[in-house]
Design an enzyme around this catalytic site. Sequence first.
Site, mmCIF file in Angstrom:
data_model
loop_
_atom_site.group_PDB
_atom_site.id
_atom_site.type_symbol
_atom_site.label_atom_id
_atom_site.label_comp_id
_atom_site.label_asym_id
_atom_site.label_seq_id
_atom_site.Cartn_x
_atom_site.Cartn_y
_atom_site.Cartn_z
ATOM 1 N N LYS A 111 -2.350 39.862 -16.233
ATOM 2 C CA LYS A 111 -3.123 39.213 -15.119
ATOM 3 C C LYS A 111 -4.462 39.795 -14.992
ATOM 4 C CE LYS A 111 0.815 37.510 -12.351
ATOM 5 N NZ LYS A 111 1.491 37.785 -11.020
ATOM 6 N N LYS A 192 6.355 31.342 -20.907
ATOM 7 C CA LYS A 192 7.223 31.255 -19.526
ATOM 8 C C LYS A 192 6.468 29.780 -18.835
ATOM 9 C CE LYS A 192 6.269 34.247 -16.324
ATOM 10 N NZ LYS A 192 6.221 35.613 -15.555
ATOM 11 N N LYS A 195 4.060 28.720 -12.362
ATOM 12 C CA LYS A 195 2.955 27.960 -11.489
ATOM 13 C C LYS A 195 1.450 28.141 -11.874
ATOM 14 C CE LYS A 195 3.090 25.465 -7.980
ATOM 15 N NZ LYS A 195 3.904 24.946 -6.849
HETATM 16 P P1 TYM Z 1 7.947 35.444 -9.242
HETATM 17 O O1 TYM Z 1 7.636 34.960 -7.737
HETATM 18 O O2 TYM Z 1 7.054 35.434 -10.152
HETATM 19 O O3 TYM Z 1 9.471 34.812 -9.396
HETATM 20 C C1 TYM Z 1 10.263 34.707 -8.848
HETATM 21 C C2 TYM Z 1 11.889 34.884 -9.607
HETATM 22 O O4 TYM Z 1 11.850 33.787 -10.552
HETATM 23 C C3 TYM Z 1 12.060 34.005 -11.718
HETATM 24 N N1 TYM Z 1 11.224 33.423 -12.711
HETATM 25 C C4 TYM Z 1 11.731 32.622 -13.751
HETATM 26 N N2 TYM Z 1 13.003 32.860 -14.309
HETATM 27 C C5 TYM Z 1 13.199 32.459 -15.463
HETATM 28 N N3 TYM Z 1 12.216 31.374 -16.213
HETATM 29 C C6 TYM Z 1 11.034 31.288 -15.447
HETATM 30 N N4 TYM Z 1 9.957 30.758 -16.285
HETATM 31 C C7 TYM Z 1 10.537 32.261 -14.498
HETATM 32 N N5 TYM Z 1 9.606 32.283 -13.716
HETATM 33 C C8 TYM Z 1 9.846 33.042 -12.545
HETATM 34 C C9 TYM Z 1 11.494 35.711 -11.728
HETATM 35 O O5 TYM Z 1 11.953 36.433 -12.749
HETATM 36 C C10 TYM Z 1 11.685 36.204 -10.251
HETATM 37 O O6 TYM Z 1 13.123 36.720 -10.262
HETATM 38 N N6 TYM Z 1 7.527 40.302 -8.804
HETATM 39 C C11 TYM Z 1 8.328 39.329 -8.323
HETATM 40 C C12 TYM Z 1 8.419 39.400 -6.869
HETATM 41 C C13 TYM Z 1 9.088 40.588 -6.281
HETATM 42 C C14 TYM Z 1 10.251 40.960 -6.400
HETATM 43 C C15 TYM Z 1 10.472 42.076 -5.477
HETATM 44 C C16 TYM Z 1 11.631 40.588 -7.121
HETATM 45 C C17 TYM Z 1 8.472 41.489 -5.299
HETATM 46 N N7 TYM Z 1 9.345 42.197 -5.167
HETATM 47 C C18 TYM Z 1 11.792 42.941 -5.539
HETATM 48 C C19 TYM Z 1 12.847 41.338 -7.000
HETATM 49 C C20 TYM Z 1 13.022 42.324 -6.005
HETATM 50 C C21 TYM Z 1 7.653 38.169 -8.775
HETATM 51 O O7 TYM Z 1 6.459 38.087 -8.992
HETATM 52 O O8 TYM Z 1 8.577 36.897 -8.990
#
Ligand code: TYM
Length: 324
Positions: A111, A192, A195
Amino acid sequence: MAKVLSAIQPSGDLHLGNYLGAVRQWVTSQEENDSYFFIVDLHALTLDIAPETLRSNTVKTAASLLASGLDPTKCTLFVQSHVPQHTGLTWLLECTASYGELLRMTQFKDKGKGQDSVRSGLLTYPVLMAADILLYDINFVPVGDDQKQHLELTRNLAIRFNNRYGDTFVIPEAKVPEVGARIMDLQNPTNKMSKSTATPLGTIGVMDDPSDIEKKIKKAVTDSSMLITYDRENHPGVTNLLEILSAVTDMNPLQLAEKFANYGELKKATTEAVIEALRPIRNRYYEILEEKDTLRDILKEGSEKASSVAEVTLAKARSAMGLL
Ligand code: TYM
């Protein structure tokens, strides 16, 4: 009863990767566990986002989660910034983490790449995430594949803290689904689905019109071999379609690969299965968005409950470190 927690960024509507990789697991988890799910609006500030976009995306993400099946009578649903203990514990953990280990995080490298100015919050992002989890004595964190490194760091910080200051945190474990943990971009199947980086045709939104879903899957990149094989390395596009179909139908992807004679058939079956899986979510979503007051009450109640649990751990950690 196990304690389960996970979170999502407020990027507005969910995409299919979020749903299949994470949110679907949350919905089943709430039935049997003490579950906490929330929208990480503070994490969203690590990149530039307009205030009005953040505000409306937070509301939309909450509505998407409820529409997907989260039930506030079965889980605690809240917004991260409404629970001040998350930032409180972050500082204590920043003083536990090292600069070098944060620099090595792949998300920071990805990023931050090519930007003139990188916010320091982007570097400490995984520490806030560790605080998110450690505040609640969590056993399992259902996430997609891309969050595994962050979970590893969380475990390391918890173990280091416990060794230095005495037993304070429960050591959490990532729970990554066997199928659907890494849904790829339909146009660029070695990346992957996401958005932020995707071409519009590469990402399926959970709230997309059925006609858009059909168009996107029809145009999905396959390859010239005409083979239908489940092989991520050599046939990433076809494998991604099989993975999506497998995740929404709960059928084995290797068996699915034998069912279809050509890409047209595979795409048609995938389109129908995805549209059917998402239809009820989409219908509920627009109803929930109309009920703004109910949504506000659910989030308020969730943050009060979360805050009372988080405060106990924060007080323990503060005292363990020697703060008066
Ligand atoms: P985020 O918002 O990017 O994504 C939310 C969840 O969706 C999953 N995900 C995917 N799974 C499969 N294929 C994909 N292409 C795909 N894109 C996203 C992510 O693995 C995630 O589970 N850092 C985290 C948010 C966070 C968090 C936490 C998660 C902040 N604090 C504490 C767990 C526990 C994030 O940016 O997810």
